[in-house]
Write a protein that holds these residues in place. Structure first.
Motif, PDB file in Angstrom:
ATOM      1  N   ASP A 104       7.647  -3.049 -12.410  1.00 15.30           N
ATOM      2  CA  ASP A 104       7.340  -3.906 -11.261  1.00 15.30           C
ATOM      3  C   ASP A 104       6.475  -5.059 -11.724  1.00 15.30           C
ATOM      4  OD1 ASP A 104       6.391  -3.152  -7.866  1.00 15.30           O
ATOM      5  OD2 ASP A 104       6.434  -5.075  -8.879  1.00 15.30           O
ATOM      6  N   PRO A 105       6.872  -6.322 -11.404  1.00 11.70           N
ATOM      7  CA  PRO A 105       6.062  -7.454 -11.826  1.00 11.70           C
ATOM      8  C   PRO A 105       4.694  -7.491 -11.186  1.00 11.70           C
ATOM      9  CG  PRO A 105       7.847  -8.160 -10.368  1.00 11.70           C
ATOM     10  CD  PRO A 105       8.104  -6.724 -10.714  1.00 11.70           C
ATOM     11  N   ASN A 106       4.498  -6.715 -10.106  1.00 11.49           N
ATOM     12  CA  ASN A 106       3.168  -6.617  -9.505  1.00 11.49           C
ATOM     13  C   ASN A 106       2.546  -5.304  -9.970  1.00 11.49           C
ATOM     14  OD1 ASN A 106       0.906  -6.274  -8.002  1.00 11.49           O
ATOM     15  ND2 ASN A 106       1.858  -6.718  -6.031  1.00 11.49           N
ATOM     16  N   PRO A 107       1.606  -5.334 -10.918  1.00 14.12           N
ATOM     17  CA  PRO A 107       1.078  -4.102 -11.486  1.00 14.12           C
ATOM     18  C   PRO A 107       0.309  -3.248 -10.497  1.00 14.12           C
ATOM     19  CG  PRO A 107      -0.196  -5.998 -12.248  1.00 14.12           C
ATOM     20  CD  PRO A 107       0.983  -6.535 -11.496  1.00 14.12           C
ATOM     21  N   THR A 108      -0.078  -3.823  -9.351  1.00 10.61           N
ATOM     22  CA  THR A 108      -0.829  -3.031  -8.381  1.00 10.61           C
ATOM     23  C   THR A 108       0.090  -2.222  -7.493  1.00 10.61           C
ATOM     24  OG1 THR A 108      -0.834  -4.819  -6.748  1.00 10.61           O
ATOM     25  CG2 THR A 108      -2.668  -4.737  -8.301  1.00 10.61           C
ATOM     26  N   ALA A 109       1.398  -2.522  -7.523  1.00 14.60           N
ATOM     27  CA  ALA A 109       2.335  -1.810  -6.672  1.00 14.60           C
ATOM     28  C   ALA A 109       2.848  -0.580  -7.409  1.00 14.60           C
ATOM     29  CB  ALA A 109       3.494  -2.729  -6.295  1.00 14.60           C
ATOM     30  N   VAL A 110       2.494   0.587  -6.901  1.00 12.20           N
ATOM     31  CA  VAL A 110       2.867   1.842  -7.550  1.00 12.20           C
ATOM     32  C   VAL A 110       4.057   2.430  -6.817  1.00 12.20           C
ATOM     33  CG1 VAL A 110       2.017   4.101  -8.253  1.00 12.20           C
ATOM     34  CG2 VAL A 110       0.452   2.168  -8.128  1.00 12.20           C
ATOM     35  N   ASN A 111       4.949   3.092  -7.545  1.00 11.07           N
ATOM     36  CA  ASN A 111       6.126   3.678  -6.919  1.00 11.07           C
ATOM     37  C   ASN A 111       5.741   4.595  -5.770  1.00 11.07           C
ATOM     38  OD1 ASN A 111       7.884   2.390  -8.516  1.00 11.07           O
ATOM     39  ND2 ASN A 111       8.296   4.114  -9.889  1.00 11.07           N
ATOM     40  N   GLY A 112       6.517   4.498  -4.696  1.00  8.39           N
ATOM     41  CA  GLY A 112       6.286   5.329  -3.531  1.00  8.39           C
ATOM     42  C   GLY A 112       6.792   6.742  -3.751  1.00  8.39           C
ATOM     43  N   PRO A 113       6.465   7.662  -2.840  1.00  7.59           N
ATOM     44  CA  PRO A 113       6.872   9.046  -2.981  1.00  7.59           C
ATOM     45  C   PRO A 113       8.366   9.213  -2.872  1.00  7.59           C
ATOM     46  CG  PRO A 113       5.880   8.653  -0.835  1.00  7.59           C
ATOM     47  CD  PRO A 113       5.682   7.419  -1.644  1.00  7.59           C
ATOM     48  N   VAL A 114       8.890  10.159  -3.614  1.00  7.83           N
ATOM     49  CA  VAL A 114      10.333  10.377  -3.645  1.00  7.83           C
ATOM     50  C   VAL A 114      10.802  11.086  -2.400  1.00  7.83           C
ATOM     51  CG1 VAL A 114      12.167  11.516  -4.939  1.00  7.83           C
ATOM     52  CG2 VAL A 114      10.283  10.446  -6.161  1.00  7.83           C
ATOM     53  N   GLY A 115       9.938  11.850  -1.760  1.00  2.04           N
ATOM     54  CA  GLY A 115      10.392  12.742  -0.702  1.00  2.04           C
ATOM     55  C   GLY A 115      10.728  12.081   0.611  1.00  2.04           C
ATOM     56  N   ASP A 169       0.858  -1.179   0.000  1.00  2.54           N
ATOM     57  CA  ASP A 169       0.000   0.000   0.000  1.00  2.54           C
ATOM     58  C   ASP A 169       0.902   1.239   0.000  1.00  2.54           C
ATOM     59  OD1 ASP A 169      -3.040   0.903   0.836  1.00  2.54           O
ATOM     60  OD2 ASP A 169      -1.522   2.243   1.686  1.00  2.54           O
ATOM     61  N   ASN A 170       0.586   2.229  -0.833  1.00  4.74           N
ATOM     62  CA  ASN A 170       1.436   3.426  -0.914  1.00  4.74           C
ATOM     63  C   ASN A 170       1.618   4.099   0.441  1.00  4.74           C
ATOM     64  OD1 ASN A 170       1.952   3.193  -3.635  1.00  4.74           O
ATOM     65  ND2 ASN A 170       0.229   4.484  -4.246  1.00  4.74           N
ATOM     66  N   ALA A 216      15.159   4.464  -0.283  1.00  4.04           N
ATOM     67  CA  ALA A 216      15.315   3.098   0.207  1.00  4.04           C
ATOM     68  C   ALA A 216      16.180   2.286  -0.754  1.00  4.04           C
ATOM     69  CB  ALA A 216      13.945   2.443   0.373  1.00  4.04           C
ATOM     70  N   ARG A 217      16.002   2.521  -2.041  1.00  5.66           N
ATOM     71  CA  ARG A 217      16.795   1.814  -3.051  1.00  5.66           C
ATOM     72  C   ARG A 217      18.280   2.092  -2.856  1.00  5.66           C
ATOM     73  NH1 ARG A 217      15.182   3.102  -9.111  1.00  5.66           N
ATOM     74  NH2 ARG A 217      13.152   2.623  -8.187  1.00  5.66           N
ATOM     75  N   GLU A 218      18.608   3.362  -2.584  1.00  7.24           N
ATOM     76  CA  GLU A 218      20.008   3.720  -2.327  1.00  7.24           C
ATOM     77  C   GLU A 218      20.543   2.980  -1.103  1.00  7.24           C
ATOM     78  OE1 GLU A 218      22.203   5.704  -3.987  1.00  7.24           O
ATOM     79  OE2 GLU A 218      20.707   5.687  -5.573  1.00  7.24           O
ATOM     80  N   ALA A 219      19.725   2.932  -0.045  1.00  8.71           N
ATOM     81  CA  ALA A 219      20.153   2.255   1.181  1.00  8.71           C
ATOM     82  C   ALA A 219      20.326   0.752   0.956  1.00  8.71           C
ATOM     83  CB  ALA A 219      19.142   2.513   2.297  1.00  8.71           C
ATOM     84  N   LEU A 258      11.721  -6.086  -2.578  1.00 11.04           N
ATOM     85  CA  LEU A 258      11.409  -5.535  -3.896  1.00 11.04           C
ATOM     86  C   LEU A 258      10.526  -4.296  -3.766  1.00 11.04           C
ATOM     87  CD1 LEU A 258      11.399  -5.572  -6.983  1.00 11.04           C
ATOM     88  CD2 LEU A 258       9.563  -7.286  -6.894  1.00 11.04           C
ATOM     89  N   ARG A 259       9.548  -4.361  -2.896  1.00 14.81           N
ATOM     90  CA  ARG A 259       8.665  -3.205  -2.709  1.00 14.81           C
ATOM     91  C   ARG A 259       9.425  -2.022  -2.100  1.00 14.81           C
ATOM     92  NH1 ARG A 259       5.164   0.330  -4.446  1.00 14.81           N
ATOM     93  NH2 ARG A 259       3.557   0.939  -2.929  1.00 14.81           N
ATOM     94  N   LEU A 260      10.321  -2.287  -1.151  1.00 11.22           N
ATOM     95  CA  LEU A 260      11.138  -1.219  -0.581  1.00 11.22           C
ATOM     96  C   LEU A 260      11.959  -0.534  -1.675  1.00 11.22           C
ATOM     97  CD1 LEU A 260      12.399  -2.838   2.741  1.00 11.22           C
ATOM     98  CD2 LEU A 260      10.960  -0.810   2.565  1.00 11.22           C
ATOM     99  N   SER A 261      12.402  -1.309  -2.660  1.00 12.81           N
ATOM    100  CA  SER A 261      13.237  -0.747  -3.728  1.00 12.81           C
ATOM    101  C   SER A 261      12.447   0.169  -4.659  1.00 12.81           C
ATOM    102  CB  SER A 261      13.911  -1.867  -4.529  1.00 12.81           C
ATOM    103  OG  SER A 261      12.997  -2.534  -5.392  1.00 12.81           O
ATOM    104  N   ASP A 262      11.132   0.230  -4.512  1.00 12.81           N
ATOM    105  CA  ASP A 262      10.325   1.187  -5.266  1.00 12.81           C
ATOM    106  C   ASP A 262      10.551   2.613  -4.778  1.00 12.81           C
ATOM    107  OD1 ASP A 262       9.174  -0.674  -6.895  1.00 12.81           O
ATOM    108  OD2 ASP A 262       7.287  -0.806  -5.797  1.00 12.81           O
ATOM    109  N   ASN A 263      11.010   2.745  -3.525  1.00 14.37           N
ATOM    110  CA  ASN A 263      11.268   4.061  -2.953  1.00 14.37           C
ATOM    111  C   ASN A 263      12.720   4.442  -3.256  1.00 14.37           C
ATOM    112  OD1 ASN A 263      12.417   5.706  -0.527  1.00 14.37           O
ATOM    113  ND2 ASN A 263      10.208   6.117  -0.513  1.00 14.37           N
ATOM    114  N   LEU A 264      12.944   5.617  -3.824  1.00 14.00           N
ATOM    115  CA  LEU A 264      14.281   5.982  -4.309  1.00 14.00           C
ATOM    116  C   LEU A 264      15.336   5.994  -3.206  1.00 14.00           C
ATOM    117  CD1 LEU A 264      13.431   8.797  -6.895  1.00 14.00           C
ATOM    118  CD2 LEU A 264      13.865   6.371  -7.294  1.00 14.00           C
TER     119      LEU A 264
END
Length: 303
Positions: free
Chosen positions: A286-297, A183-184, A236-239, A228-234
């Protein structure tokens, strides 16, 4: 499908639950109703709208609080309250009663059970059944559910079970965290501070380390999906480029996931997302189409 006649057969059991002739009659009604919950689609509205029934179920739950600390819960008491919890799960799952269940804050009555740490079987069964109620709520992909769980601090309870519970309890607790992340609002919440992010990622990392010695594909699947879902957040991806366990980067689990195409795909997507070749401003597939990228901020530190 239950017939009208068989639905009528439920009412004496519900009455026996709320107005038992003896305490044994109530216990018997709990057991029989919990057995019938799969067969009767409308058991949940009957339980919710019958006078005194929800109060009776909550009374069953509250009555064992004194056995939680010091921990002296018997197998018999655990089985009995778990039958009550099974009926609450039925109410939590039904579309007509789910919002009512949530608005009445009924899940809060289960949090003391999730907060227990005894590894005795009666406590493990109690935690697992309580997790089942929360799991039934998050399966519905309802943002109101996620908001309620975040506001009531379910994540720390799940994280402790993910570290110390049985394999089955760990799996359900990780599934709940996964559904919150998908969930976003949940992703934003967990990635809002470095402390929250590292609380989650540290537990996930410890779980991966334990799976190296005792593999469980079912549990690994949920862990990989969380990463994988954490990596949607920019941020978090860096971390994750720094803190993702090496055993997920190399072939440690290759033999275990070779027959599970879903896990293989998720793992490949995760490794691609955190690779240096990915443009940090580019959205990935994202292989799960319901998972939308999280906010960048959202702020994630590297400390």
């Amino acid at each position: 499908m239950a017939t009208e006649k068989s639905v009528e057969d439920l009412y004496p059991l519900v009455l026996q639950l709320t107005l038992p002739e003896t305490p044994e009659h109530r216990e018997s009604a709990l057991l029989e109703l919990s057995k019938k919950r799969e067969a009767f689609a409308d058991l949940a509205p009957i339980l919710w709208h019958s006078f005194g029934t929800m109060g009776t179920l909550l009374q069953e739950i509250v009555s064992i609080y004194p056995m939680l600390s010091p921990p002296n819960l018997t197998a018999h008491a655990s089985n009995r309250v778990c039958n009550a919890l099974a009926l609450l799960q039925c109410v939590a799952s039904h579309p007509e009663t789910r919002a009512l269940f949530l608005n009445a804050h009924v899940p809060l009555y289960l949090y003391p059970f999730l907060n227990t740490v005894s590894k005795n079987r009666p406590f493990e069964y109690l935690r697992l059944t309580s997790l089942g109620v929360v799991g039934a709520l998050v399966k519905m992909d309802d943002s109101d559910v996620i908001n309620f769980l975040l506001q009531t601090e379910i994540i720390p309870l799940c994280l402790r079970i993910m570290e110390t519970g049985s394999e089955l309890s760990k799996t359900v607790a990780t599934f709940i965290v996964q559904k919150i992340l998908l969930d976003n609002m949940g992703l934003s919440y967990i990635c809002a501070t470095a402390e929250r992010f590292y609380a989650v990622s540290t537990v996930l990392s410890n779980m991966v380390a334990s799976l190296v010695d005792q593999p469980s594909i079912r549990l690994l699947k949920h862990i990989v999906r969380c990463y994988l879902r954490l990596s949607d957040n920019l941020r978090a991806r860096e971390a994750l480029r720094q803190c993702l366990p090496d055993s997920l980067r190399d072939a440690t689990f290759a033999n275990h996931v070779k027959d599970d195409l879903t896990v293989k795909r998720w793992l490949s997507s995760l490794l691609y997302n955190i690779s240096d070749s990915v443009d940090p401003n580019a959205a990935h597939h994202d292989p799960n189409p319901t998972a939308v990228n999280g906010p960048v901020g959202a702020h994630i530190g590297h400390g």
